[in-house]
Scaffold this motif. Structure first.
Motif, PDB file in Angstrom:
ATOM      1  N   VAL B  23      -5.242  16.276 -36.580  1.00  0.00           N
ATOM      2  CA  VAL B  23      -5.432  15.255 -36.217  1.00  0.00           C
ATOM      3  C   VAL B  23      -4.488  14.086 -36.144  1.00  0.00           C
ATOM      4  O   VAL B  23      -4.132  13.083 -35.268  1.00  0.00           O
ATOM      5  N   TRP B  27      -2.240  11.660 -33.713  1.00  0.00           N
ATOM      6  CA  TRP B  27      -2.567  10.186 -33.788  1.00  0.00           C
ATOM      7  C   TRP B  27      -1.012   9.746 -33.909  1.00  0.00           C
ATOM      8  O   TRP B  27      -1.013   8.593 -33.136  1.00  0.00           O
ATOM      9  N   ILE B  62      -7.406   6.378 -24.631  1.00  0.00           N
ATOM     10  CA  ILE B  62      -8.329   7.499 -24.241  1.00  0.00           C
ATOM     11  C   ILE B  62      -7.955   8.478 -25.040  1.00  0.00           C
ATOM     12  O   ILE B  62      -9.037   9.286 -25.433  1.00  0.00           O
ATOM     13  N   PHE B  64      -7.202   8.521 -28.351  1.00  0.00           N
ATOM     14  CA  PHE B  64      -7.859   8.218 -29.269  1.00  0.00           C
ATOM     15  C   PHE B  64      -9.445   8.785 -29.527  1.00  0.00           C
ATOM     16  O   PHE B  64      -9.817   9.187 -30.395  1.00  0.00           O
ATOM     17  N   VAL B  65     -10.173   7.865 -28.642  1.00  0.00           N
ATOM     18  CA  VAL B  65     -11.517   8.173 -28.054  1.00  0.00           C
ATOM     19  C   VAL B  65     -11.917   9.762 -28.315  1.00  0.00           C
ATOM     20  O   VAL B  65     -12.523  10.194 -28.983  1.00  0.00           O
ATOM     21  N   LEU B  67      -9.875  12.150 -29.125  1.00  0.00           N
ATOM     22  CA  LEU B  67      -9.529  12.674 -30.537  1.00  0.00           C
ATOM     23  C   LEU B  67     -10.562  12.822 -31.496  1.00  0.00           C
ATOM     24  O   LEU B  67     -10.975  13.626 -32.304  1.00  0.00           O
ATOM     25  N   ILE B  68     -11.259  11.578 -31.619  1.00  0.00           N
ATOM     26  CA  ILE B  68     -12.272  11.501 -32.454  1.00  0.00           C
ATOM     27  C   ILE B  68     -13.453  12.279 -32.119  1.00  0.00           C
ATOM     28  O   ILE B  68     -14.163  13.019 -33.064  1.00  0.00           O
ATOM     29  N   ILE B  69     -13.890  12.411 -31.007  1.00  0.00           N
ATOM     30  CA  ILE B  69     -14.870  13.222 -30.519  1.00  0.00           C
ATOM     31  C   ILE B  69     -14.551  14.849 -30.794  1.00  0.00           C
ATOM     32  O   ILE B  69     -15.518  15.437 -31.248  1.00  0.00           O
ATOM     33  N   GLN B  71     -12.569  15.883 -32.862  1.00  0.00           N
ATOM     34  CA  GLN B  71     -12.407  16.356 -34.428  1.00  0.00           C
ATOM     35  C   GLN B  71     -13.856  16.417 -34.827  1.00  0.00           C
ATOM     36  O   GLN B  71     -14.188  17.215 -35.580  1.00  0.00           O
TER      37      GLN B  71
END
Lengths: 607, 89
Positions: B23, B27, B62, B64-65, B67-69, B71
Motif C-alpha cells: 500500500v 501511495w 481517486i 487514494f480512495v 487504495l484504502i477501500i 486495503q
C-alpha cells in the motif's frame, strides 16, 4: 441522553435525513424570501443564526457526565457517521475558504495541498488508526504515555499537541470571525468572539459526543454549500451538470487568455497601496519540473505526515465500536473529504474563467474601469478592503495586473462574481462557518482533553474523581477557547499559512514516535522523548530562522519546515533507542497485542 | 497463549505488514512520483485535460480512495483467516 443513546444510534439515518431535508427546506424558504425582496444582509444573518442554533441544540442534547462519552463519544459511532464527522473535523476554514483561492493565485505548487491532504489518509489507515483504536486510549498522549511509559514522554506529547493544535485553532477562529463579521456586519474582533460562542455551545456540555453529532450536521451543510455554486456555474458556462470531468476545456481556455493578457506583476506603487491584496501572476497550471517538483513533493509530504500525526484527527478513530469499523471509517472519511478536494480546483478554474473570459457577461479583465467599479460585488468587497482596482497605465480598462484581490475571499465571493442569487452567498457563508466551527471544535477538544486527562489526571492528580475531571476539562475548554480567540483577533498570519505550520509542528514532533511505537518494538522511552524533543525543537528553530528573514535551505520555506523536523526526529529516536536498553517484555507483549485487531483494548474501558 | 496461536499470530502480522508495504509503495507512486513528472505527463491528454494536471487534481485522489477501500477488504480477509477479525461492524 445516555439511556436513550442506543435508540438514537439505531435511528441515525432517519435523524440526519430529516435534518438534511429541513436544511434544504430552509434554503427554499430563503430563496422565496429573496424573490419577495429580502436583502442579502438579512438572508446572510438568517443562514448563520439558523445553522448555529441547530448545532447548539445538538450539542445541548448530547450533554453528558460520563468519562467515556465525554472523551470518546462512548465508542459507539458507526463508521459512516464517523467518516462524516472526521471530514468536517478535517476540512477547516482553510480547506473551505482558502484552498481554492490558494490554487487560483498560486497555481501548480499549491496543488501540493490537495495531494497532501488526501494522501495523508493512506498513512492514517495503513500506519495509525486501527492500532490506536485497538490500544483504547482517550487521547494521543495517552498512547505515547502508555506505550513508552513515564510522565516525561507523556508530557512531551502534550506539549507538541498543544502547540500544533493551538496554532491551528487560532486560524479557524480567525476564519469564523471573517465570515461572521461580513455576514452580520459587525467588527472583526467581535466576530471572533461570536464564532467562539458558537463553537463552545457545541462542545462544552457533550465533549466528544456533542462534537461528533454536530460535526455530522456540519459536514452536510458544508458539502452542499461547496458543491452547489460550482455545479451552478458549470451549467451556466456549459461545462456539464457535473463539472469535474468536463472542465478541462476551461483550463485550456484560461491558458489561452493568460497568454493573451500576459502575467505581469502589478506596478510597484499600486502594489504598495494594496498591501496584502494580490494580482494574478502565476500561470493556472504549469509545472516547470526540477525545483518546482521538489517544492511540490516536500509540501505534499509535510501535509501527509502531518495528517497522520494531528491528534484531533486521530482521536476521531477512538470513537468507533471496533478496529474494523475504525478502518472502515477512514475509508468513508477520505471519500467525504475527496468530494470537496476534487471540487476545489474546478471552482478555482471556473471562477477564474468568469473573471477573465471577455465572452462571459461576468468578465472584469479587459472591461472599462468605470463599468467594473459600478458592479455590486466589487463595491461590497472594496468596502471591506478585500478587492482593489488601480488603473496604473491610465488607459481606462482593467488589465490583469491592475485587478487586486485577497486570495482568501475567492470561495466566499464566487457566487457574487458569477452573478448567482444572494441565497447562494448565504449558503456559502453558512458552509464556511460550519467548516471552521467543526474544526475548531475538534481542536479545542483535543487540547482540553490532553490537558485534563494527561496533564491533570495522569500526571498532577491521579486520584481525582470523575466529576472533578470533567469539570476541569470544561474549564480548560473555556480558557483555551478564550486564549485562542484573543490571539485570533490580533490577525498574525493568513489562514492557509497558519494551518501549514500546525501540520509541520505535528509531523516534526509526533509522526515517528507514533509510527515507531507500533511498527518498531525496539523503540523505547528514551528514544521517543529524544525523537519528540529533537524533531520539534529543530522544526521550530528552523521556522524561526526562516520567518525572521533567514535564507531557506533547498527552498524549504516556512510552509514546509516539517521537512527539517522529521528526519531529525527519526535519527534522534533511532539512535537514542539503540544506545539505551530495549523495552521490557511486558511492553513488547503490549505492542504484539496492539497489532491484533481482535480482543480487549490495551487500556481498560475507564482509565 | 498456545504455541499454535502464537505461530498463527506471527503469520498474521507478516501478512499484515506485507500488505502495508505494498500500500505504501502505491501511495508513494501516486503521491510523489506522478506529481514529480507532471510536466512530462502533460504531453498526454485525458478527458480533455493534460494528463499531469488531471492526475494531481483528480487521478491520484481517486487512487487514494480506492487504495484504502481495497486495503481494508484484503485486511479483513487476512484477519478472518487468522481469527483476528473482532466484532464485525
Amino acid at each position: 441522553m445516555s439511556n436513550k443513546s442506543s435508540s438514537f444510534i439505531d435511528n441515525l439515518g432517519k435523524v440526519y435525513a430529516l435534518y438534511t431535508l429541513g436544511f434544504l427546506a430552509f434554503f427554499a424558504i430563503m430563496a422565496v424570501l429573496e424573490v419577495f425582496g429580502a436583502g442579502a444582509r438579512l438572508i446572510g444573518i438568517l443562514f448563520l443564526l439558523f445553522t448555529i442554533v441547530i448545532y447548539a441544540a445538538i450539542g445541548f442534547l448530547s450533554r453528558t457526565m460520563q468519562v467515556d462519552a465525554y472523551y470518546v463519544a462512548g465508542r459507539e459511532v458507526p463508521p459512516l457517521y464517523n467518516g462524516m464527522a472526521t471530514a468536517a473535523d478535517w476540512m477547516s476554514g482553510a480547506s473551505f475558504v482558502a484552498l481554492a483561492g490558494g490554487i487560483y493565485f498560486g497555481g501548480y505548487p499549491y496543488l501540493g495541498f490537495i495531494i497532501g491532504w488526501t494522501g495523508g489518509y493512506v498513512l492514517v489507515n495503513a500506519l495509525m488508526a486501527p492500532y490506536l483504536r485497538k490500544f483504547g486510549c482517550y487521547t494521543v498522549p495517552d498512547f505515547i504515555g502508555t506505550r513508552y511509559g513515564g510522565n516525561l514522554a507523556r508530557f512531551c506529547a502534550v506539549i507538541v499537541l498543544v502547540v500544533a493544535s493551538f496554532t491551528y485553532v487560532t486560524a479557524q477562529i480567525n476564519a469564523t470571525g471573517t465570515i461572521a463579521s461580513r455576514a452580520l456586519a459587525i467588527p472583526f474582533e467581535l466576530g471572533v468572539w461570536f464564532g467562539l460562542l458558537g463553537i463552545l455551545l457545541c462542545s462544552m456540555l457533550g465533549g466528544m459526543r456533542g462534537v461528533t453529532w454536530t460535526q455530522v450536521a456540519q459536514y452536510i451543510v458544508l458539502i452542499i454549500a461547496y458543491l452547489v455554486p460550482v455545479i451552478w456555474m458549470s451549467n451556466a458556462q456549459g461545462f456539464g451538470i457535473i463539472p469535474h470531468f468536463g472542465y478541462g476545456d476551461a483550463a485550456q481556455r484560461i491558458a489561452e487568455l493568460q497568454a493573451e493578457y500576459g502575467l505581469e506583476p502589478a506596478a510597484a506603487a499600486a502594489q504598495e497601496a494594496m498591501g496584502s491584496l494580490k494580482v494574478l501572476t502565476t500561470p493556472h497550471f504549469d509545472p516547470q519540473g526540477g525545483f518546482q517538483s521538489w517544492q511540490f513533493v516536500t509540501l505534499a509530504l509535510c501535509m501527509m505526515a502531518g495528517t497522520a500525526s494531528l491528534p484531533h484527527i486521530l482521536m476521531r478513530y477512538f470513537t468507533t465500536p471496533s478496529v474494523r469499523s475504525a478502518r472502515k471509517s477512514v475509508a468513508y472519511s477520505l471519500f467525504f473529504i475527496f468530494l470537496l478536494y476534487f471540487t476545489a480546483p474546478a471552482l478555482a478554474t471556473l471562477t477564474k474563467l468568469q473573471l477573465l473570459d471577455p465572452t462571459l457577461a461576468t468578465a472584469v479583465i479587459g472591461q472599462s474601469v468605470d463599468s467594473v467599479l459600478a458592479l455590486d460585488w466589487i463595491q461590497n468587497w472594496m468596502e471591506v478592503g478585500m478587492v482593489g482596482i488601480v488603473d496604473s497605465n491610465g488607459n481606462g480598462t482593467v488589465q490583469l495586473n491592475e485587478f487586486f484581490m485577497r486570495p482568501d475571499i475567492v470561495v466566499l465571493a464566487t457566487p457574487e462574481i458569477a452573478g448567482l442569487p444572494y441565497v447562494i452567498s448565504g449558503l456559502v457563508a453558512a458552509g464556511g462557518m460550519a467548516a471552521a466551527m467543526s474544526t475548531a471544535d475538534g481542536l479545542l477538544l483535543a487540547i482540553a482533553n490532553a490537558l485534563s486527562h494527561d496533564l491533570y489526571y495522569k500526571i498532577i492528580d491521579p486520584k481525582a474523581d470523575t466529576k472533578h475531571r470533567l469539570i476541569v476539562a470544561r474549564i480548560l475548554l473555556l480558557a483555551i477557547g478564550a486564549a485562542a480567540a484573543l490571539i485570533a483577533s490580533l490577525q498574525l498570519t493568513g489562514i492557509l499559512g497558519a494551518v501549514a505550520w500546525a501540520f509541520c509542528f505535528a509531523c516534526s514532533g509526533l509522526f515517528f514516535p507514533l509510527v515507531l511505537g507500533i511498527w518498531w518494538k525496539r523503540a523505547n522511552r528514551q528514544g521517543a522523548v529524544a525523537g519528540m524533543a529533537a524533531g520539534f525543537i529543530a522544526g521550530s528553530v528552523y521556522l524561526y530562522y526562516v520567518y525572521t528573514g533567514g535564507t531557506p535551505l533547498w527552498g524549504i520555506d516556512h510552509l514546509r519546515f516539517g521537512i527539517i523536523g522529521m528526519p531529525v526526529s527519526l535519527i534522534a529516536m533511532v539512535a537514542v533507542s539503540l544506545m539505551t536498553p530495549a523495552p521490557d517484555a511486558e511492553i513488547q507483549a503490549m505492542v504484539d497485542e496492539t497489532r491484533i485487531p481482535t480482543g480487549d483494548t490495551i487500556l481498560a474501558e475507564n482509565h | 497463549m498456545s504455541e499454535d496461536k502464537a505461530a498463527r499470530r506471527k503469520i498474521h502480522w507478516k501478512k499484515t505488514s506485507r500488505l502495508t508495504y505494498i500500500v505504501l509503495a502505491i501511495w508513494f507512486t501516486f503521491g510523489f512520483i506522478v506529481p514529480w513528472f507532471a510536466k512530462e505527463l502533460d504531453a498526454f491528454s485525458f478527458l480533455g485535460f493534460e494528463l499531469g494536471y488531471y492526475m494531481i487534481v483528480q487521478g491520484s485522489l481517486i487512487v487514494f480512495v480506492l487504495l484504502i477501500i481495497v486495503q481494508n477488504m484484503i485486511q479483513d480477509k487476512i484477519d478472518d483467516e487468522y481469527d483476528a477479525g473482532g466484532a464485525d461492524q
